[in-house]
Design a protein around this motif. Structure first.
Motif: not given
Length: 115
Positions: A1-4, A6-14
């Motif tokens: 999984m690319s770091p981008f 995971s950042f997008r998933l965290v941002r979506l969750w937020m």
């Protein structure tokens, strides 16, 4: 999984959490607005300004005071109606008591016409 990713998933969750929080808080903001309008209707806008100015020293008590004023505003008409009903009953009671006293006084008085 690319770091981008995971950042997008965290941002979506937020963003989803923020949306849920806003949907939950919207009725509270409306309630706060109605509380302020109710308080202003009770004491007037100048009185509300003075009231809010006094709460600069103890701002944690402000929501309770606004809620109390809003509750008073809602129940004011019922309270006035009940008080007027009690006053009417009290006046009727006094009037009936006065009528009974005068009737008793007339009955208890000896008749002077028979003499």
């Amino acid at each position: 999984m690319s770091p981008f990713r995971s950042f997008r998933l965290v941002r979506l969750w937020m963003l989803r959490a923020r949306r849920r929080a806003r949907l939950w808080a919207a009725p509270l903001w409306r309630l706060n607005t109605w509380m302020i309008l109710g308080a202003a209707a009770v004491v007037g806008f100048e009185g509300l300004e003075a009231l809010l100015g006094t709460f600069l020293m103890a701002p944690e008590l402000l929501p309770f005071m606004l809620l109390a004023l809003a509750v008073y505003w809602v129940f004011r008409e019922r309270i006035v109606r009940r008080l007027s009903r009690v006053r009417r009953r009290w006046r009727a009671h006094r009037r009936l008591r006065r009528i009974r006293r005068t009737r008793e006084a007339v009955v208890a008085r000896p008749s002077t016409a028979a003499e």
